[in-house]
Design an enzyme around this catalytic site. Structure first.
Site, PDB file in Angstrom:
ATOM      1  N   GLU A 211     -26.921 -28.357  12.606  1.00  0.00           N
ATOM      2  CA  GLU A 211     -25.702 -28.944  12.044  1.00  0.00           C
ATOM      3  C   GLU A 211     -24.773 -27.892  11.452  1.00  0.00           C
ATOM      4  OE1 GLU A 211     -26.345 -32.356   9.572  1.00  0.00           O
ATOM      5  OE2 GLU A 211     -27.686 -33.292  11.007  1.00  0.00           O
ATOM      6  N   GLU A 291     -31.834 -37.606  -0.589  1.00  0.00           N
ATOM      7  CA  GLU A 291     -32.028 -38.568   0.490  1.00  0.00           C
ATOM      8  C   GLU A 291     -33.473 -38.494   0.984  1.00  0.00           C
ATOM      9  OE1 GLU A 291     -29.007 -38.065   3.488  1.00  0.00           O
ATOM     10  OE2 GLU A 291     -30.352 -38.742   5.077  1.00  0.00           O
ATOM     11  N   LYS A 343     -25.544 -44.935   9.536  1.00  0.00           N
ATOM     12  CA  LYS A 343     -25.347 -44.297  10.838  1.00  0.00           C
ATOM     13  C   LYS A 343     -25.213 -45.393  11.878  1.00  0.00           C
ATOM     14  CE  LYS A 343     -28.473 -40.364   9.902  1.00  0.00           C
ATOM     15  NZ  LYS A 343     -29.917 -40.065   9.897  1.00  0.00           N
ATOM     16  N   LYS A 394     -21.053 -37.613   5.162  1.00  0.00           N
ATOM     17  CA  LYS A 394     -21.998 -36.515   5.418  1.00  0.00           C
ATOM     18  C   LYS A 394     -21.926 -36.169   6.907  1.00  0.00           C
ATOM     19  CE  LYS A 394     -27.005 -35.747   5.538  1.00  0.00           C
ATOM     20  NZ  LYS A 394     -28.271 -36.426   5.821  1.00  0.00           N
TER      21      LYS A 394
HETATM   22  P1  PGA Z   1     -30.802 -36.790  12.403  1.00  0.00           P
HETATM   23  O1  PGA Z   1     -30.638 -36.151  10.965  1.00  0.00           O
HETATM   24  O2  PGA Z   1     -29.465 -37.141  12.930  1.00  0.00           O
HETATM   25  O3  PGA Z   1     -31.512 -35.736  13.187  1.00  0.00           O
HETATM   26  O4  PGA Z   1     -31.670 -38.029  12.222  1.00  0.00           O
HETATM   27  C1  PGA Z   1     -29.707 -36.580  10.026  1.00  0.00           C
HETATM   28  C2  PGA Z   1     -30.370 -37.148   8.810  1.00  0.00           C
HETATM   29  O5  PGA Z   1     -31.608 -37.220   8.720  1.00  0.00           O
HETATM   30  O6  PGA Z   1     -29.672 -37.553   7.884  1.00  0.00           O
HETATM   31 ZN    ZN Z   2     -31.570 -38.173   6.612  1.00  0.00          ZN
END
Ligand code: PGA
Ligand code: ZN
Length: 437
Positions: A211, A291, A343, A394
């Site tokens: 990221e 988190e 998400k 985020k």
């Molecule tokens: P991921 O990570 O998109 O690989 O699940 C992001 C997160 O855990 O917040």
């Molecule tokens: Zn996460």
């Protein structure tokens, strides 16, 4: 005013494009009767929660290591397109309900949540174009609800995003002392650059994780806290006053047989022992948000920890709630956390995502709108964050285009709001966060 009937779908097309890790994903184009069209690209996670909706991949090792998405694309072009056109649906809720009913499974495993979300987001973009509005305004026309979110930005990337190089996944900063978005970007830039300089000086610079945060060449998880606070100081800011530390522990990733396994330190800890480690970090360093401090199934550890820290810190459930209203409802009732990560692809439709955000807000919880580690040039989440007044976004680090495109989109949205004669409100001024005393 847009004629509602003209918001019916005329055609849906989908094809393969690639995400920030170079993995195949779906781009979808939805065209409406009125000639408007919208385009979406679906992101993809690496440290996924068990209870997420299913991401359908073909599994043929000859095709992109099993990651191709032809099955999901075919579902869009055949069953989904046929049913949507036949139904004549002309709004987001009805479209999303139709997709849910058509799929008929609890975790969207028939068509794949990636197929369903691609259509759902493309339709939202198309509706916005029909109304000649930016997406955030189309999602929520009430200007008083629009808030520029406070960014949560990664400086070091660990866990599944750096091949398990360190156990904890995200070491981020939240510029709690920023007065506006640009000041927040300035502060983040300063810390990110200072951290990079520090890593070079120490001979620890080894590139970037998934990221865009620095690859964590550390010997212990605690060392990262030390370097991060040093970076904040070197950049000229005071940890805990101007800038605080935000963690995504992503603990589900290192939880097995009831133990938390910190590989870097070769320690197997019970939930109580791991909670003590967290207590130490919180007491010693300027942590304001955590988190997934515990596994998605370790509910007792979550509620005990929230009872202790819930009125001082933001405690976010990601794998714990997977943007699922049923799991969130249960979490609110049992006081498992005080915040939820949002998400879109964990649940699979725009409508369910909006409902989950509203449920959190009604309970006085803070929703944090989030990208995935596998990202794209789609800026849907920047608009979603502003439209819902969620207050936080985020997106990973302050580097790499798939991240910067989201941060940049916030600047464009802010400019748009100003040009319409409104005063863009920034979350720090508008929202009370758990760390505000
Ligand atoms: P991921 O990570 O998109 O690989 O699940 C992001 C997160 O855990 O917040
Ligand atoms: Zn996460």
């Amino acid at each position: 005013m847009v004629d509602e009937a003209s918001l019916k779908v005329k055609s849906i097309d989908a094809y393969t494009v690639f995400d920030s890790r170079g993995y195949p994903t779906i781009e979808c184009i939805c065209e409406l009767d009125n000639g408007a069209s919208g385009k979406s690209i679906v992101p993809s996670g690496a440290s996924t929660g068990t209870f997420e909706a299913l991401e359908l991949r073909d599994g043929d090792p000859q095709l992109f290591g099993g990651k191709s998405v032809h099955l999901a694309i075919n579902h869009i072009k055949t069953s989904i397109q046929t049913a949507v056109l036949k139904s004549g649906v002309n709004n987001q809720e009805r479209l999303d309900q139709l997709l849910i009913d058509l799929d008929g499974t609890a975790n969207k495993s028939r068509f794949g949540a990636n197929a369903i979300l691609a259509v759902s987001m493309a339709y939202a973009h198309a509706v916005a174009q029909s109304k000649n509005l930016p997406l955030f305004e189309s999602l929520n026309p009430d200007p008083s609800a629009h808030i520029i979110p406070l960014p949560e930005i990664q400086i070091f990337g660990g866990g599944a995003h750096s091949a398990g190089r360190i156990d904890l996944q995200d070491f981020m900063v939240i510029c709690t002392g920023a007065e506006n978005l640009m000041q927040c970007y300035q502060m983040t830039f300063d810390v990110y650059q200072a951290a990079g300089q520090l890593m070079k000086e120490r001979g620890q610079m080894a590139g970037l994780a998934d990221e865009g945060g620095y690859w964590p060449t550390f010997d212990s998880n605690t060392e990262v806290f030390v370097i991060l606070e040093e970076s904040i100081l070197r950049a000229g800011y005071i940890p805990g006053k101007d800038i605080s530390i935000s963690l995504d522990i992503a603990a589900t990733e290192f939880y097995t047989d009831g133990k938390y396994h910190l590989k870097l330190e070769d320690r197997y800890l019970s939930a109580t022992q791991f909670a003590q480690v967290l207590d130490d970090w919180i007491n010693k360093y300027a942590v304001c948000s955590i988190e997934d401090p515990f596994s998605e199934v370790d509910h007792i550890a979550w509620s005990t920890f929230t009872e202790k820290w819930g009125d001082k810190l933001q405690l976010i459930g990601d794998d714990l709630f997977v943007t699922n209203q049923r799991l969130l409802q249960q979490g609110i009732k049992q006081k498992l956390a005080n915040s939820i990560l949002i998400k879109l692809n964990q649940i699979g439709t725009v409508t369910e995502t909006l409902q989950c955000i509203h449920l959190a807000q009604e309970a006085g919880w803070r929703p944090v709108i989030s990208a995935r580690s596998g990202e794209t040039e789609d800026t849907f989440i920047s608009h979603l964050a502003v439209a819902t007044g969620a207050g936080q976004l985020k997106v990973g680090s302050f580097a790499r285009s798939e991240r910067m495109v989201k941060w940049n989109e916030l600047l464009r949205i802010q400019r748009k709001i100003s040009q319409s004669g409104q005063n863009p409100s920034f979350a720090v001024q508008t929202i009370r966060f758990p760390w505000d005393i």
